[in-house]
Motif scaffolding. Structure first.
Motif, PDB file in Angstrom:
ATOM      1  N   PRO A  57     -11.374 -60.273 -12.603  1.00  0.00           N
ATOM      2  CA  PRO A  57     -11.441 -58.456 -11.774  1.00  0.00           C
ATOM      3  C   PRO A  57     -11.439 -58.130 -10.132  1.00  0.00           C
ATOM      4  N   VAL A  58     -12.679 -58.300 -10.061  1.00  0.00           N
ATOM      5  CA  VAL A  58     -13.002 -58.205  -8.098  1.00  0.00           C
ATOM      6  C   VAL A  58     -12.685 -59.886  -8.035  1.00  0.00           C
ATOM      7  N   SER A  59     -13.097 -60.153  -6.508  1.00  0.00           N
ATOM      8  CA  SER A  59     -13.068 -61.443  -5.748  1.00  0.00           C
ATOM      9  C   SER A  59     -14.303 -62.279  -6.508  1.00  0.00           C
ATOM     10  N   ASN A  60     -16.112 -61.887  -6.549  1.00  0.00           N
ATOM     11  CA  ASN A  60     -16.689 -62.110  -6.481  1.00  0.00           C
ATOM     12  C   ASN A  60     -17.157 -62.452  -7.954  1.00  0.00           C
ATOM     13  N   LEU A  61     -16.230 -62.120  -9.245  1.00  0.00           N
ATOM     14  CA  LEU A  61     -16.735 -61.914 -10.029  1.00  0.00           C
ATOM     15  C   LEU A  61     -15.623 -62.828 -11.480  1.00  0.00           C
ATOM     16  N   GLU A  62     -15.932 -62.792 -12.304  1.00  0.00           N
ATOM     17  CA  GLU A  62     -14.654 -64.128 -13.316  1.00  0.00           C
ATOM     18  C   GLU A  62     -16.010 -63.648 -14.487  1.00  0.00           C
ATOM     19  N   LEU A  63     -14.742 -63.683 -15.793  1.00  0.00           N
ATOM     20  CA  LEU A  63     -14.962 -63.674 -16.865  1.00  0.00           C
ATOM     21  C   LEU A  63     -14.366 -63.890 -17.557  1.00  0.00           C
ATOM     22  N   TRP A  64     -14.815 -64.760 -19.052  1.00  0.00           N
ATOM     23  CA  TRP A  64     -13.770 -64.962 -20.369  1.00  0.00           C
ATOM     24  C   TRP A  64     -14.506 -64.972 -21.041  1.00  0.00           C
ATOM     25  N   ALA A  65     -13.911 -64.873 -22.214  1.00  0.00           N
ATOM     26  CA  ALA A  65     -13.733 -64.665 -23.630  1.00  0.00           C
ATOM     27  C   ALA A  65     -12.818 -65.874 -24.373  1.00  0.00           C
ATOM     28  N   LYS A  66     -13.411 -66.143 -25.238  1.00  0.00           N
ATOM     29  CA  LYS A  66     -12.735 -67.352 -25.826  1.00  0.00           C
ATOM     30  C   LYS A  66     -13.019 -67.430 -27.491  1.00  0.00           C
ATOM     31  N   ALA A  67     -11.948 -67.895 -28.542  1.00  0.00           N
ATOM     32  CA  ALA A  67     -11.812 -67.946 -29.948  1.00  0.00           C
ATOM     33  C   ALA A  67     -11.358 -69.337 -30.467  1.00  0.00           C
ATOM     34  N   GLY A  68     -11.781 -70.026 -31.663  1.00  0.00           N
ATOM     35  CA  GLY A  68     -10.763 -70.925 -31.758  1.00  0.00           C
ATOM     36  C   GLY A  68     -11.910 -71.785 -33.465  1.00  0.00           C
ATOM     37  N   TYR A  69     -11.752 -72.696 -33.154  1.00  0.00           N
ATOM     38  CA  TYR A  69     -11.856 -73.195 -34.872  1.00  0.00           C
ATOM     39  C   TYR A  69     -12.548 -74.643 -34.125  1.00  0.00           C
ATOM     40  N   LEU A  70     -13.881 -75.127 -34.586  1.00  0.00           N
ATOM     41  CA  LEU A  70     -14.139 -76.348 -34.671  1.00  0.00           C
ATOM     42  C   LEU A  70     -13.480 -77.256 -36.002  1.00  0.00           C
ATOM     43  N   ARG A  71     -13.264 -79.097 -35.511  1.00  0.00           N
ATOM     44  CA  ARG A  71     -12.907 -79.539 -37.074  1.00  0.00           C
ATOM     45  C   ARG A  71     -13.783 -80.803 -37.054  1.00  0.00           C
ATOM     46  N   VAL A  72     -14.776 -80.856 -37.869  1.00  0.00           N
ATOM     47  CA  VAL A  72     -15.972 -81.940 -37.766  1.00  0.00           C
ATOM     48  C   VAL A  72     -15.472 -82.835 -38.537  1.00  0.00           C
ATOM     49  N   ASP A  73     -15.688 -83.726 -38.723  1.00  0.00           N
ATOM     50  CA  ASP A  73     -15.486 -85.290 -39.373  1.00  0.00           C
ATOM     51  C   ASP A  73     -16.997 -84.926 -40.238  1.00  0.00           C
ATOM     52  N   ASP A  74     -15.504 -86.036 -41.165  1.00  0.00           N
ATOM     53  CA  ASP A  74     -16.758 -85.608 -42.529  1.00  0.00           C
ATOM     54  C   ASP A  74     -17.860 -86.129 -42.605  1.00  0.00           C
ATOM     55  N   ASN A  75     -19.155 -85.176 -43.232  1.00  0.00           N
ATOM     56  CA  ASN A  75     -20.064 -85.536 -43.090  1.00  0.00           C
ATOM     57  C   ASN A  75     -21.616 -84.141 -44.302  1.00  0.00           C
ATOM     58  N   LEU A  76     -22.749 -84.911 -44.375  1.00  0.00           N
ATOM     59  CA  LEU A  76     -23.188 -83.779 -44.982  1.00  0.00           C
ATOM     60  C   LEU A  76     -23.984 -83.205 -44.602  1.00  0.00           C
ATOM     61  N   LEU A  77     -24.315 -83.151 -43.481  1.00  0.00           N
ATOM     62  CA  LEU A  77     -24.930 -81.906 -42.987  1.00  0.00           C
ATOM     63  C   LEU A  77     -24.021 -81.007 -42.198  1.00  0.00           C
ATOM     64  N   ILE A  78     -23.279 -80.910 -41.614  1.00  0.00           N
ATOM     65  CA  ILE A  78     -22.684 -79.616 -40.818  1.00  0.00           C
ATOM     66  C   ILE A  78     -20.637 -79.579 -41.498  1.00  0.00           C
ATOM     67  N   ASP A  79     -19.974 -78.221 -41.817  1.00  0.00           N
ATOM     68  CA  ASP A  79     -19.301 -78.004 -41.855  1.00  0.00           C
ATOM     69  C   ASP A  79     -18.616 -77.990 -40.514  1.00  0.00           C
ATOM     70  N   ASP A  80     -17.071 -77.649 -40.606  1.00  0.00           N
ATOM     71  CA  ASP A  80     -16.261 -77.063 -39.550  1.00  0.00           C
ATOM     72  C   ASP A  80     -16.491 -75.809 -39.929  1.00  0.00           C
ATOM     73  N   SER A  81     -16.336 -74.955 -38.723  1.00  0.00           N
ATOM     74  CA  SER A  81     -16.446 -73.856 -37.833  1.00  0.00           C
ATOM     75  C   SER A  81     -15.863 -72.772 -37.215  1.00  0.00           C
ATOM     76  N   ALA A  82     -15.731 -71.848 -37.454  1.00  0.00           N
ATOM     77  CA  ALA A  82     -14.765 -70.544 -36.595  1.00  0.00           C
ATOM     78  C   ALA A  82     -16.125 -71.045 -34.570  1.00  0.00           C
ATOM     79  N   VAL A  83     -15.512 -70.446 -33.662  1.00  0.00           N
ATOM     80  CA  VAL A  83     -16.201 -70.705 -32.472  1.00  0.00           C
ATOM     81  C   VAL A  83     -15.839 -69.459 -32.133  1.00  0.00           C
ATOM     82  N   GLY A  84     -16.821 -68.852 -31.526  1.00  0.00           N
ATOM     83  CA  GLY A  84     -16.529 -68.311 -30.723  1.00  0.00           C
ATOM     84  C   GLY A  84     -17.453 -68.749 -28.969  1.00  0.00           C
TER      85      GLY A  84
END
Length: 197
Positions: free
Chosen positions: A139-166
């Motif tokens: 918005p101004v010369s010395n400032l940057e901002l960002w916002a992202k959303a998405g999805y994480l697809r994980v290999d089959d495992n016993l601990l962590i599931d697929d997840s939304a990401v922000g």
């Protein structure tokens, strides 16, 4: 009247003039909060990341986070280390102004964990794919901002599931070369926080 000639400005030069930056190296402190299987813990460490614009609209990026947490009681001692390595590519499209871009990113992650207990080490890792879309603005010369959303697809495992990401972040530039960066990344059970230069 004749239209005024507008000389072509390469992507890296255009970033310095008005648009969001896609060529950088940054490093700093990292923290991770884990809330998984009724365990609520946090660890501290560091991170290193970089990005390089390869055309006006495409860029490559990568990064590495490593955090750890230790426990000790009498002669018993345990330490858990979590690391995340990421490499990917992204695309940017101006949204009516060079100062505001729509971005999309596709990356491959390697998520690792290590437990050191009673002089023995146990480690494992898994791979995941991540797709993110969002907005990056200057918005101004010395400032940057960002916002992202998405999805994480994980290999089959016993601990962590697929997840939304922000992901949300801010960068304040002291000079055209130096600045300070703050960022937060949210998975369903894990949160990364970064503060760097």
């Amino acid at each position: 009247a004749q239209p005024q000639y507008q000389p072509y400005t390469p992507a890296v030069r255009r970033e310095k003039i008005e648009g969001p930056g896609y060529t950088y190296i940054e490093a700093g402190a990292a923290r991770v909060d884990v809330d998984l299987y009724e365990v609520n813990e946090s660890g501290n460490g560091g991170y290193l990341r970089g990005s390089m614009a390869i055309t006006d609209d495409l860029y490559l990026f990568g990064g590495y986070d490593r955090v750890a947490k230790s426990w000790g009681a009498d002669v018993e001692h345990a330490k858990i280390t979590i690391d995340q390595a990421e490499i990917g590519f992204g695309a940017s499209i101006p949204l009516g102004s060079p100062r505001v871009n729509f971005i999309s990113e596709l990356s491959l992650l390697r998520l690792g964990g290590k437990l050191d207990y009673k002089s023995r080490g146990y480690s494992d890792y898994l791979y995941a794919g991540k797709l993110m879309v969002g907005i990056r603005a200057r918005p101004v010369s010395n400032l940057e901002l960002w916002a992202k959303a998405g999805y994480l697809r994980v290999d089959d495992n016993l601990l962590i599931d697929d997840s939304a990401v922000g992901n949300v972040g801010i960068q304040y530039r002291f000079t055209p070369t130096w600045g300070v960066v703050g960022e937060a990344e949210f998975y369903e059970d894990v949160r990364f926080y970064r503060l760097g230069v």
